[in-house]
Design a protein around this motif. Structure first.
Motif, PDB file in Angstrom:
ATOM      1  N   ILE A 294       0.753  -1.175   0.059  1.00  0.00           N
ATOM      2  CA  ILE A 294      -0.002   0.224  -0.083  1.00  0.00           C
ATOM      3  C   ILE A 294       0.850   1.353  -0.199  1.00  0.00           C
ATOM      4  N   PHE A 295       1.776   1.334   0.972  1.00  0.00           N
ATOM      5  CA  PHE A 295       2.803   2.294   0.939  1.00  0.00           C
ATOM      6  C   PHE A 295       3.572   2.736  -0.253  1.00  0.00           C
ATOM      7  N   ASN A 296       4.043   1.508  -0.933  1.00  0.00           N
ATOM      8  CA  ASN A 296       4.713   1.574  -2.088  1.00  0.00           C
ATOM      9  C   ASN A 296       4.071   2.157  -3.181  1.00  0.00           C
ATOM     10  N   GLY A 297       2.600   1.544  -3.348  1.00  0.00           N
ATOM     11  CA  GLY A 297       1.800   2.161  -4.465  1.00  0.00           C
ATOM     12  C   GLY A 297       1.349   3.555  -4.125  1.00  0.00           C
ATOM     13  N   LEU A 298       1.066   3.971  -2.912  1.00  0.00           N
ATOM     14  CA  LEU A 298       0.770   5.582  -2.584  1.00  0.00           C
ATOM     15  C   LEU A 298       1.999   6.354  -3.191  1.00  0.00           C
ATOM     16  N   GLU A 299       3.212   5.824  -2.692  1.00  0.00           N
ATOM     17  CA  GLU A 299       4.464   6.902  -3.002  1.00  0.00           C
ATOM     18  C   GLU A 299       4.646   6.879  -4.553  1.00  0.00           C
ATOM     19  N   ARG A 300       4.393   5.854  -5.294  1.00  0.00           N
ATOM     20  CA  ARG A 300       4.723   6.009  -6.524  1.00  0.00           C
ATOM     21  C   ARG A 300       3.718   6.561  -7.320  1.00  0.00           C
ATOM     22  N   TYR A 301       2.402   6.551  -6.974  1.00  0.00           N
ATOM     23  CA  TYR A 301       1.268   7.038  -7.594  1.00  0.00           C
ATOM     24  C   TYR A 301       1.630   8.592  -7.461  1.00  0.00           C
ATOM     25  N   TRP A 302       1.718   9.037  -6.305  1.00  0.00           N
ATOM     26  CA  TRP A 302       1.974  10.463  -6.045  1.00  0.00           C
ATOM     27  C   TRP A 302       3.157  11.106  -6.829  1.00  0.00           C
ATOM     28  N   ILE A 303       4.265  10.397  -6.904  1.00  0.00           N
ATOM     29  CA  ILE A 303       5.477  10.890  -7.680  1.00  0.00           C
ATOM     30  C   ILE A 303       5.333  10.961  -9.144  1.00  0.00           C
ATOM     31  N   GLU A 304       4.499   9.980  -9.740  1.00  0.00           N
ATOM     32  CA  GLU A 304       4.149  10.142 -11.172  1.00  0.00           C
ATOM     33  C   GLU A 304       3.694  11.371 -11.492  1.00  0.00           C
ATOM     34  N   ALA A 305       3.049  12.068 -10.641  1.00  0.00           N
ATOM     35  CA  ALA A 305       2.245  13.351 -10.966  1.00  0.00           C
ATOM     36  C   ALA A 305       3.527  14.303 -11.385  1.00  0.00           C
ATOM     37  N   TRP A 306       4.613  14.297 -10.843  1.00  0.00           N
ATOM     38  CA  TRP A 306       5.606  15.101 -10.903  1.00  0.00           C
ATOM     39  C   TRP A 306       6.740  14.994 -11.930  1.00  0.00           C
ATOM     40  N   ARG A 307       6.644  13.540 -12.442  1.00  0.00           N
ATOM     41  CA  ARG A 307       7.731  12.911 -13.194  1.00  0.00           C
ATOM     42  C   ARG A 307       7.280  12.921 -14.533  1.00  0.00           C
ATOM     43  N   VAL A 308       8.425  12.844 -15.551  1.00  0.00           N
ATOM     44  CA  VAL A 308       8.328  12.747 -17.114  1.00  0.00           C
ATOM     45  C   VAL A 308       8.026  11.378 -17.342  1.00  0.00           C
ATOM     46  N   ASN A 309       6.867  10.852 -18.055  1.00  0.00           N
ATOM     47  CA  ASN A 309       6.718   9.496 -18.363  1.00  0.00           C
ATOM     48  C   ASN A 309       5.716   9.614 -19.613  1.00  0.00           C
ATOM     49  N   ASP A 310       5.750   8.283 -20.091  1.00  0.00           N
ATOM     50  CA  ASP A 310       4.899   8.193 -21.282  1.00  0.00           C
ATOM     51  C   ASP A 310       3.549   7.621 -20.851  1.00  0.00           C
ATOM     52  N   ARG A 311       2.344   8.260 -21.228  1.00  0.00           N
ATOM     53  CA  ARG A 311       1.036   7.983 -20.611  1.00  0.00           C
ATOM     54  C   ARG A 311       0.223   7.041 -21.789  1.00  0.00           C
ATOM     55  N   TYR A 312      -0.425   6.310 -21.218  1.00  0.00           N
ATOM     56  CA  TYR A 312      -1.179   5.492 -22.066  1.00  0.00           C
ATOM     57  C   TYR A 312      -2.682   5.467 -21.706  1.00  0.00           C
ATOM     58  N   ASP A 313      -3.597   5.230 -22.497  1.00  0.00           N
ATOM     59  CA  ASP A 313      -5.224   5.139 -22.556  1.00  0.00           C
ATOM     60  C   ASP A 313      -5.357   3.672 -21.889  1.00  0.00           C
ATOM     61  N   TRP A 314      -5.801   3.692 -20.591  1.00  0.00           N
ATOM     62  CA  TRP A 314      -5.921   2.386 -20.032  1.00  0.00           C
ATOM     63  C   TRP A 314      -7.491   2.573 -19.680  1.00  0.00           C
ATOM     64  N   LEU A 315      -8.376   1.744 -20.506  1.00  0.00           N
ATOM     65  CA  LEU A 315      -9.783   2.054 -20.281  1.00  0.00           C
ATOM     66  C   LEU A 315     -10.255   3.209 -20.324  1.00  0.00           C
ATOM     67  N   PRO A 316     -10.967   3.820 -19.034  1.00  0.00           N
ATOM     68  CA  PRO A 316     -11.254   5.327 -19.207  1.00  0.00           C
ATOM     69  C   PRO A 316     -10.101   6.122 -18.560  1.00  0.00           C
ATOM     70  N   PHE A 317      -9.008   5.696 -18.452  1.00  0.00           N
ATOM     71  CA  PHE A 317      -7.995   6.443 -17.787  1.00  0.00           C
ATOM     72  C   PHE A 317      -6.710   6.626 -18.498  1.00  0.00           C
ATOM     73  N   ASN A 318      -6.006   7.765 -18.246  1.00  0.00           N
ATOM     74  CA  ASN A 318      -4.612   8.059 -18.953  1.00  0.00           C
ATOM     75  C   ASN A 318      -3.620   8.029 -18.014  1.00  0.00           C
ATOM     76  N   TRP A 319      -2.994   6.945 -17.952  1.00  0.00           N
ATOM     77  CA  TRP A 319      -1.966   6.463 -16.866  1.00  0.00           C
ATOM     78  C   TRP A 319      -0.748   6.363 -17.383  1.00  0.00           C
ATOM     79  N   THR A 320       0.143   6.254 -16.499  1.00  0.00           N
ATOM     80  CA  THR A 320       1.569   5.927 -16.773  1.00  0.00           C
ATOM     81  C   THR A 320       1.697   4.348 -16.600  1.00  0.00           C
ATOM     82  N   GLN A 321       2.691   3.686 -16.864  1.00  0.00           N
ATOM     83  CA  GLN A 321       2.728   2.248 -16.677  1.00  0.00           C
ATOM     84  C   GLN A 321       2.902   2.326 -15.104  1.00  0.00           C
ATOM     85  N   ALA A 322       3.614   3.098 -14.618  1.00  0.00           N
ATOM     86  CA  ALA A 322       3.976   2.866 -13.019  1.00  0.00           C
ATOM     87  C   ALA A 322       2.581   3.159 -12.366  1.00  0.00           C
ATOM     88  N   GLU A 323       1.864   4.199 -12.986  1.00  0.00           N
ATOM     89  CA  GLU A 323       0.795   4.503 -11.817  1.00  0.00           C
ATOM     90  C   GLU A 323      -0.308   3.387 -12.105  1.00  0.00           C
TER      91      GLU A 323
END
Length: 395
Positions: A339-368
């Motif tokens: 849980i902590f690992n996921g929270l930390e990485r999801y939070w940091i992805e908003a500030w990082r440079v990464n490719d985004r993909y359309d996953w169903l209704p979401f536009n997420w990075t692979q890490a998110e």
């Protein structure tokens, strides 16, 4: 930034940043330290659980004094060939090799003479070692092998499968680069995805400990604090080497962080932004008047996200280390880690440079996406284990 050890020594004592110490890559050194820190933590926790009686030994029969085994000599000879093949080539071509040590190590270039000499030395030593221990009549000995005794083997398995998983995930994330040069990308020292390493290492280690009949839930709890600790140590390598895991620009058309974000207003500038001069990727523009190899820096400042991840990882490690003795349900501590690992990485992805993909209704990075999956797994599995334990207690 310090792409290799010579740049650090240059800052500390003024030596030329183009000497033999340049073969020691900063990221590689911290990756090794990350594995060692995880291994140390795992060993300490396994020993503690062994003293509590949670883990016990498994008897293993070992034959002492057997004659020389040709297969062992051959394997040692093969290892010696690889070592000699690379070392003599590196020694003879040092000026060329030091600019790309990882590329040299993972390439097929080497010295046949060095390989033959290395094979003879390694095979000869193994033959001498086994022949010295040979008895007239071999005897069987029963040894008690505890899980902590397998820490070295577990670390090697985690390293190999983790690096393989990291490479596979990186190739999936950047398929264009892979198909442009499959062999080069596969055997290069760059391009490693953190979550790929976590998934690959998990598969390898779970397979190994299941084979050795070590409880997976108890083992997961033992390894959890070390995993986040090693993540933080690895991110230190990312920051110090400038390997590209930095954040988005501090100024764009949509926003302008001329000063630190409000939650970092107390921090010095280097904590929240950097142009990553002398970064190991050689990204950006040239630094005028700098004559050495890594002579670039980013044209625009970016958020120094590896520093934030270092702080978050060490904080999570402190929490897990502090509660590890209070969590008595096997596997729950590991769920908290997820849980902590996921929270930390999801939070940091908003500030990082990464490719985004359309996953169903979401536009997420692979890490998110993987972070959400880890958090979900942590909550669901943790609740299941808690309910299972509660039902057993009330029976």
């Amino acid at each position: 930034m310090y792409p290799n050890l010579s740049y650090l020594l240059h800052d500390l004592i003024g030596t030329n940043p183009d000497n033999w110490t340049s073969i020691f890559q900063t990221f590689g050194l911290f990756m090794a330290l990350a594995f060692l820190s995880a291994a140390w933590n795992l060993y300490a926790e396994l020993r503690r659980k062994e003293k509590q009686g949670i883990f016990t030994f498994t008897p293993q029969k070992v034959k002492i004094g057997e004659p020389v085994k040709p297969i062992d000599v051959a394997i040692n000879g093969l290892i010696g060939f690889v070592v000699g093949f690379k070392l003599l080539y590196i020694f003879q071509n040092f000026d060329i090799v030091k600019s790309d040590m990882p590329g040299t190590v993972f390439s097929t270039t080497g010295s046949a003479v060095g390989g033959i000499v290395g094979a003879l030395l390694f095979a000869g030593y193994k033959y001498w070692e086994q022949n010295s221990d040979k008895l007239e009549k071999p005897v069987d000995k029963i040894m008690k092998i505890f899980p902590s005794d397998r820490t070295g083997d577990i670390t090697v398995v985690a390293a190999i499968t983790g690096l393989l998983g990291a490479k596979i995930f990186a190739l999936i994330e950047t398929p264009q680069q892979f198909f442009a040069d499959p062999i080069g990308e596969l055997f290069s020292g760059s391009g490693l995805a953190i979550y790929g390493g976590l998934v690959g290492g998990a598969i390898g280690v779970i397979s190994y400990i299941s084979w050795k009949k070590i409880s997976v839930p108890h083992f997961s709890d033992a390894v959890a604090p070390g995993l986040i600790l090693s993540y933080g140590v690895g991110r230190m390598g990312c920051q110090l080497s400038g390997d590209g895991d930095w954040g988005i620009p501090v100024k764009t058309a949509d926003y302008d962080f001329s000063e630190a974000p409000s939650w970092l207003s107390w921090a010095p500038d280097w904590v929240w932004s950097s142009t990553y001069p002398h970064n190991v990727n050689m990204d950006g523009v040239k630094i005028e008047g700098y004559a050495w190899q890594y002579n670039t820096q980013l044209a625009d400042a970016v958020f120094a996200t590896p520093i934030w991840e270092i702080a978050a990882s060490f904080a999570i490690f402190g929490i897990l280390w502090g509660i590890r003795k209070k969590i008595t349900i096997p596997g729950v501590l590991f769920c908290i880690y997820l849980i902590f690992n996921g929270l930390e990485r999801y939070w940091i992805e908003a500030w990082r440079v990464n490719d985004r993909y359309d996953w169903l209704p979401f536009n997420w990075t692979q890490a998110e996406l993987i972070a959400v999956m880890l958090m979900t797994l942590g909550v669901v599995l943790g609740f299941f284990l808690w309910r299972k334990n509660k039902a057993r207690v009330t029976e």
